[in-house]
Write an enzyme that holds these catalytic residues in place. Sequence first.
Site, PDB file in Angstrom:
ATOM      1  N   LYS A  13      15.745  19.050  16.721  1.00  0.00           N
ATOM      2  CA  LYS A  13      17.272  18.582  16.609  1.00  0.00           C
ATOM      3  C   LYS A  13      17.426  16.902  16.907  1.00  0.00           C
ATOM      4  O   LYS A  13      18.326  17.176  15.860  1.00  0.00           O
ATOM      5  CB  LYS A  13      17.986  19.373  18.326  1.00  0.00           C
ATOM      6  CG  LYS A  13      17.943  20.495  18.521  1.00  0.00           C
ATOM      7  CD  LYS A  13      18.880  21.105  20.202  1.00  0.00           C
ATOM      8  CE  LYS A  13      18.126  20.143  21.313  1.00  0.00           C
ATOM      9  NZ  LYS A  13      16.596  20.738  21.504  1.00  0.00           N
ATOM     10  N   ARG A  89      24.153  23.784  27.880  1.00  0.00           N
ATOM     11  CA  ARG A  89      23.021  24.626  27.976  1.00  0.00           C
ATOM     12  C   ARG A  89      22.493  25.476  29.108  1.00  0.00           C
ATOM     13  O   ARG A  89      21.428  26.134  29.447  1.00  0.00           O
ATOM     14  CB  ARG A  89      21.790  23.222  28.564  1.00  0.00           C
ATOM     15  CG  ARG A  89      20.139  23.013  27.704  1.00  0.00           C
ATOM     16  CD  ARG A  89      20.313  21.587  28.404  1.00  0.00           C
ATOM     17  NE  ARG A  89      19.052  21.379  27.870  1.00  0.00           N
ATOM     18  CZ  ARG A  89      18.371  20.397  26.985  1.00  0.00           C
ATOM     19  NH1 ARG A  89      19.129  19.848  26.698  1.00  0.00           N
ATOM     20  NH2 ARG A  89      16.907  19.900  27.216  1.00  0.00           N
ATOM     21  N   ARG A 128       4.568  14.038  20.420  1.00  0.00           N
ATOM     22  CA  ARG A 128       5.937  13.850  19.539  1.00  0.00           C
ATOM     23  C   ARG A 128       6.226  11.966  20.249  1.00  0.00           C
ATOM     24  O   ARG A 128       5.365  11.511  21.273  1.00  0.00           O
ATOM     25  CB  ARG A 128       6.753  13.462  20.000  1.00  0.00           C
ATOM     26  CG  ARG A 128       9.002  13.189  19.785  1.00  0.00           C
ATOM     27  CD  ARG A 128       9.500  14.363  20.128  1.00  0.00           C
ATOM     28  NE  ARG A 128       9.856  14.509  21.586  1.00  0.00           N
ATOM     29  CZ  ARG A 128      10.826  15.442  21.755  1.00  0.00           C
ATOM     30  NH1 ARG A 128      11.774  15.954  20.415  1.00  0.00           N
ATOM     31  NH2 ARG A 128      11.143  16.541  22.724  1.00  0.00           N
ATOM     32  N   ARG A 161       8.243  10.093  25.075  1.00  0.00           N
ATOM     33  CA  ARG A 161       8.638  10.054  26.596  1.00  0.00           C
ATOM     34  C   ARG A 161       7.997  11.092  28.069  1.00  0.00           C
ATOM     35  O   ARG A 161       7.355  11.302  27.936  1.00  0.00           O
ATOM     36  CB  ARG A 161      10.060  12.023  26.227  1.00  0.00           C
ATOM     37  CG  ARG A 161      10.934  10.972  25.958  1.00  0.00           C
ATOM     38  CD  ARG A 161      12.397  11.861  24.746  1.00  0.00           C
ATOM     39  NE  ARG A 161      12.098  12.688  25.557  1.00  0.00           N
ATOM     40  CZ  ARG A 161      13.176  13.695  25.449  1.00  0.00           C
ATOM     41  NH1 ARG A 161      13.892  13.658  24.259  1.00  0.00           N
ATOM     42  NH2 ARG A 161      13.473  15.275  26.029  1.00  0.00           N
ATOM     43  N   ARG A 172       9.822  22.873  30.935  1.00  0.00           N
ATOM     44  CA  ARG A 172      11.061  23.118  30.200  1.00  0.00           C
ATOM     45  C   ARG A 172      11.446  24.283  28.910  1.00  0.00           C
ATOM     46  O   ARG A 172      12.266  24.482  28.947  1.00  0.00           O
ATOM     47  CB  ARG A 172      11.098  21.768  29.195  1.00  0.00           C
ATOM     48  CG  ARG A 172      11.220  20.247  30.036  1.00  0.00           C
ATOM     49  CD  ARG A 172      10.999  19.328  29.094  1.00  0.00           C
ATOM     50  NE  ARG A 172      12.033  18.636  27.803  1.00  0.00           N
ATOM     51  CZ  ARG A 172      11.081  18.056  26.949  1.00  0.00           C
ATOM     52  NH1 ARG A 172      10.284  17.491  27.480  1.00  0.00           N
ATOM     53  NH2 ARG A 172      12.069  17.525  25.944  1.00  0.00           N
TER      54      ARG A 172
HETATM   55  P1  AMP Z   1      16.924  16.377  25.561  1.00  0.00           P
HETATM   56  O1  AMP Z   1      15.962  14.979  25.478  1.00  0.00           O
HETATM   57  O2  AMP Z   1      18.105  17.323  25.516  1.00  0.00           O
HETATM   58  O3  AMP Z   1      15.665  17.400  25.685  1.00  0.00           O
HETATM   59  O4  AMP Z   1      17.531  16.746  27.732  1.00  0.00           O
HETATM   60  C1  AMP Z   1      15.843  15.982  28.337  1.00  0.00           C
HETATM   61  C2  AMP Z   1      16.550  16.170  29.730  1.00  0.00           C
HETATM   62  O5  AMP Z   1      17.148  16.226  29.694  1.00  0.00           O
HETATM   63  C3  AMP Z   1      16.442  17.438  29.915  1.00  0.00           C
HETATM   64  O6  AMP Z   1      15.257  18.478  30.103  1.00  0.00           O
HETATM   65  C4  AMP Z   1      17.400  18.380  31.422  1.00  0.00           C
HETATM   66  O7  AMP Z   1      16.404  17.410  32.067  1.00  0.00           O
HETATM   67  C5  AMP Z   1      18.270  16.868  30.795  1.00  0.00           C
HETATM   68  N1  AMP Z   1      19.644  17.368  30.307  1.00  0.00           N
HETATM   69  C6  AMP Z   1      20.092  17.262  29.032  1.00  0.00           C
HETATM   70  N2  AMP Z   1      21.055  17.718  28.457  1.00  0.00           N
HETATM   71  C7  AMP Z   1      21.177  18.512  29.473  1.00  0.00           C
HETATM   72  C8  AMP Z   1      22.076  19.656  29.881  1.00  0.00           C
HETATM   73  N3  AMP Z   1      23.246  19.745  29.100  1.00  0.00           N
HETATM   74  N4  AMP Z   1      22.517  20.300  31.383  1.00  0.00           N
HETATM   75  C9  AMP Z   1      21.384  18.930  32.247  1.00  0.00           C
HETATM   76  N5  AMP Z   1      20.019  19.050  31.780  1.00  0.00           N
HETATM   77  C10 AMP Z   1      19.834  18.424  30.589  1.00  0.00           C
END
Ligand code: AMP
Length: 228
Positions: A13, A89, A128, A161, A172
């Site tokens: 993404k 999400r 990554r 990260r 996750r």
């Molecule tokens: P991402 O970069 O999209 O993988 O998001 C990293 C982390 O941020 C996720 O594993 C969640 O802990 C948190 N996070 C991001 N977007 C959301 C969302 N829409 N709802 C809840 N937690 C989120």
Amino acid sequence: MNVIIFGPPGSGKGTQSKLLVDRLGFTHLSTGDALRNAVAQRTRHGKEAQAIMERGELVPDVLVTEILADLIGMFRNETDSFLFDGYPRTLVQVEQFDRLCEEYHLTQPKVVNLDVDPTRLIARISGRRLCSKCKATYNVHFAAPAREGICDQCGSALIQRPDDTTETVTERLRVYESISRPVLEAYRTRGWLSVLDGTGRTETVYERILQAIGLSATAGEPEAGGAP
Ligand code: AMP
């Protein structure tokens, strides 16, 4: 046009969002990026989210929707094409997002899901690396930089990260399957969803996205991926 880019962690993404923003001028709203900024700046939201993110769990719906609403409000007058990355999400967020779309008069989003076999995701995520400065992405297994730990594009240090470790990734992916996959089904039922093969070259996946959202330069070709 508004687009939601959806898919499990490691589905690409972030990489595809960068192309859509750089080439088509979408305004990228990534809740993950916004939360990482909040953590780095030690804001109230950041302090609440940090430990949850490090465990690979989802932060509370109310918090993340508040962050997204702030971002939409900030950019609403400058753009009419948002790219939503990482939101919604949960099914609660789907409803909250409907309300935000109404409040900010956003047109109905097209939803694209990048489908990648779960067995590939762990290697994709744990390998990554991100540039600490320009955010270019690498993978130590498939797309390593020329010099280990250094960005090819700007020479800055690469970082991993904190939630990209093998242990956190497993959580996750579990969260994605149990909580986020139903979001896809909700959008499939509404007829808003295109499912794309998220594997292959970056440019190939990008072209599939363009076809799915009706912006492909390749006229007359059938829609990529599964049924809308
Ligand atoms: P991402 O970069 O999209 O993988 O998001 C990293 C982390 O941020 C996720 O594993 C969640 O802990 C948190 N996070 C991001 N977007 C959301 C969302 N829409 N709802 C809840 N937690 C989120």
